[in-house]
Motif scaffolding. Structure first.
Motif, PDB file in Angstrom:
ATOM      1  N   THR A 277      30.355 -47.473 -48.018  1.00 51.09           N
ATOM      2  CA  THR A 277      29.572 -48.711 -47.890  1.00 51.09           C
ATOM      3  C   THR A 277      28.296 -48.460 -47.102  1.00 51.09           C
ATOM      4  O   THR A 277      27.228 -48.986 -47.440  1.00 51.09           O
ATOM      5  N   ASP A 278      28.401 -47.617 -46.060  1.00 48.11           N
ATOM      6  CA  ASP A 278      27.234 -47.298 -45.225  1.00 48.11           C
ATOM      7  C   ASP A 278      26.107 -46.689 -46.053  1.00 48.11           C
ATOM      8  O   ASP A 278      24.971 -47.167 -46.030  1.00 48.11           O
ATOM      9  N   TYR A 279      26.424 -45.603 -46.798  1.00 42.70           N
ATOM     10  CA  TYR A 279      25.350 -44.941 -47.535  1.00 42.70           C
ATOM     11  C   TYR A 279      24.858 -45.798 -48.697  1.00 42.70           C
ATOM     12  O   TYR A 279      23.672 -45.815 -49.017  1.00 42.70           O
TER      13      TYR A 279
ATOM     14  N   ARG B 224      21.044 -38.774 -45.047  1.00 41.47           N
ATOM     15  CA  ARG B 224      21.930 -38.603 -43.888  1.00 41.47           C
ATOM     16  C   ARG B 224      23.259 -39.334 -44.120  1.00 41.47           C
ATOM     17  O   ARG B 224      24.333 -38.832 -43.787  1.00 41.47           O
ATOM     18  N   GLY B 225      23.179 -40.539 -44.720  1.00 41.72           N
ATOM     19  CA  GLY B 225      24.382 -41.306 -45.022  1.00 41.72           C
ATOM     20  C   GLY B 225      25.268 -40.592 -46.025  1.00 41.72           C
ATOM     21  O   GLY B 225      26.498 -40.580 -45.897  1.00 41.72           O
ATOM     22  N   LEU B 226      24.647 -39.963 -47.034  1.00 41.54           N
ATOM     23  CA  LEU B 226      25.402 -39.203 -48.034  1.00 41.54           C
ATOM     24  C   LEU B 226      26.081 -37.989 -47.402  1.00 41.54           C
ATOM     25  O   LEU B 226      27.245 -37.691 -47.687  1.00 41.54           O
ATOM     26  N   ARG B 227      25.344 -37.277 -46.542  1.00 44.15           N
ATOM     27  CA  ARG B 227      25.943 -36.104 -45.875  1.00 44.15           C
ATOM     28  C   ARG B 227      27.133 -36.529 -45.021  1.00 44.15           C
ATOM     29  O   ARG B 227      28.164 -35.862 -44.982  1.00 44.15           O
ATOM     30  N   ASN B 228      26.982 -37.658 -44.327  1.00 43.72           N
ATOM     31  CA  ASN B 228      28.073 -38.197 -43.515  1.00 43.72           C
ATOM     32  C   ASN B 228      29.309 -38.445 -44.352  1.00 43.72           C
ATOM     33  O   ASN B 228      30.424 -38.094 -43.963  1.00 43.72           O
ATOM     34  N   PHE B 229      29.104 -39.047 -45.517  1.00 46.48           N
ATOM     35  CA  PHE B 229      30.221 -39.370 -46.410  1.00 46.48           C
ATOM     36  C   PHE B 229      30.921 -38.105 -46.872  1.00 46.48           C
ATOM     37  O   PHE B 229      32.145 -37.982 -46.775  1.00 46.48           O
TER      38      PHE B 229
ATOM     39  N   GLY C 214      22.444 -34.864 -50.342  1.00 51.01           N
ATOM     40  CA  GLY C 214      21.984 -35.365 -49.050  1.00 51.01           C
ATOM     41  C   GLY C 214      20.999 -34.419 -48.386  1.00 51.01           C
ATOM     42  O   GLY C 214      20.672 -34.554 -47.213  1.00 51.01           O
ATOM     43  N   THR C 215      20.502 -33.429 -49.152  1.00 48.26           N
ATOM     44  CA  THR C 215      19.451 -32.516 -48.667  1.00 48.26           C
ATOM     45  C   THR C 215      18.216 -32.731 -49.539  1.00 48.26           C
ATOM     46  O   THR C 215      18.285 -33.411 -50.570  1.00 48.26           O
ATOM     47  N   PRO C 216      17.063 -32.160 -49.158  1.00 51.89           N
ATOM     48  CA  PRO C 216      15.875 -32.265 -50.024  1.00 51.89           C
ATOM     49  C   PRO C 216      16.103 -31.702 -51.426  1.00 51.89           C
ATOM     50  O   PRO C 216      15.377 -32.044 -52.351  1.00 51.89           O
TER      51      PRO C 216
END
Length: 317
Positions: A150-152, A173-178, A273-275
């Motif tokens: 939900t966050d990302y 950043r949200g995707l990497r967190n997930f 979640g990276t460039p």
């Protein structure tokens, strides 16, 4: 010797000889990040400093994918191995430890899936034919999976599709967190769900909210994408991990040098979640690509094609 770069750095800094060598390497790495061209003597000094570490634990240290001080750890790794960052195909040593047994991260996915299957709700009627929808419903039953997804999703949809531009950095950043904090049992099923129709394929393609995380208004050159990645410790590390674990080999029966497809899929997820975020290119296939082009690459066209080919025509992946 410690395999953790953060601990190895502390040990090195407490030793005067190692400390001096490490400070030299820090200056070498700093010069590279600022794109300063080193003269011959400076390059020799940097290489000698790396060799001087000898059997120091710093030279052999690694980082954990889910560690708290990951960026700091990766900065240490690339400081010690700054001579490896000259070109794309020199990034074949991953700073990450080999995928370990992470049983403590596992949640009983099957137990939650059984709960979903047992619900007699019209909204779940499509689960049997839409594995992506089912994987999402199962994620919603896990507090951590639901919260981080939900966050990302809320960050990545803010501004997407309107005149406002979404905050791509926050979205990434949200995707990497997930993908780092949710057990892989959930993330792999959501991202790699097998689809038989385009409705399912559309859901799979939109898993990472591509309007924000993947697409720009116009496709940049892949070499620009690579440069952006190499300037970022996390992206550079994930790219090195991807190269190591998804290295294609034509002569191999499965097209994979390490014969470990699970590690390759894990490395692929690490790129999100990276460039250099990859994604599915359509609703009707499992083909993936980067959002970039090799047009107008001049005399670097071959290098550009290789970068794009690591995703578009990688038998291992």
């Amino acid at each position: 010797p410690s395999s953790d770069c953060v601990v190895a750095e502390q040990l090195c800094l407490s030793d005067s000889t190692c400390n001096a060598t490490y400070r030299t390497l820090e200056n070498c790495a700093l010069a590279k990040t600022r794109l300063l061209s080193l003269d011959h003597d400076s390059r020799v000094r940097c290489l000698n400093a790396e060799l001087d570490l000898g059997n120091s634990s710093l030279l052999h240290c690694k980082c954990h994918r889910r560690m708290k001080r990951q960026e700091h750890c990766l900065r240490i790794f690339w400081t010690v191995h700054s001579s490896m960052t000259d070109g794309y195909f020199n990034l074949e040593t991953s700073p990450y430890e080999n995928p370990a047994n992470e049983e403590h991260w596992k949640t009983d996915y099957n137990k939650l899936a059984a709960l979903v299957s047992g619900k007699n709700c019209s909204q779940l009627a499509g689960d049997a034919t839409n594995p992506c929808l089912k994987a999402t419903h199962v994620c919603n039953l896990s507090k951590k999976c639901f919260r981080l997804r939900t966050d990302y999703a809320s960050i990545c949809t803010k501004g997407a599709g309107s005149e406002d531009v979404c905050d791509r950095r926050k979205c990434h950043r949200g995707l990497r967190n997930f993908f780092e904090k949710v057990p892989e049992d959930f993330t792999k099923r959501i991202l790699f769900c097998p689809c038989q129709d385009e409705f399912c394929g559309e859901r799979r393609r939109k898993t990472i909210v591509p309007d924000c995380s993947f697409q720009y208004n116009t496709k940049p050159n892949c070499l620009w994408l690579l440069d952006s990645c190499l300037e970022d410790h996390i992206c550079k590390s994930r790219l090195a991990d991807f190269q190591q674990n998804c290295q294609p080999v034509d002569m191999s029966p499965d097209g994979c040098s390490l014969h470990n497809h699970a590690a390759c899929l894990q490395a692929y997820m690490g790129m999100i979640g990276t460039p250099m975020t990859p994604n599915y290119v359509s609703n009707s296939s499992v083909d993936v690509s980067l959002w970039c082009t090799c047009e107008n690459s001049g005399n670097q066209k071959e290098k550009c094609d290789q970068i794009l080919g690591m995703f578009e025509s990688n038998k291992c992946l």
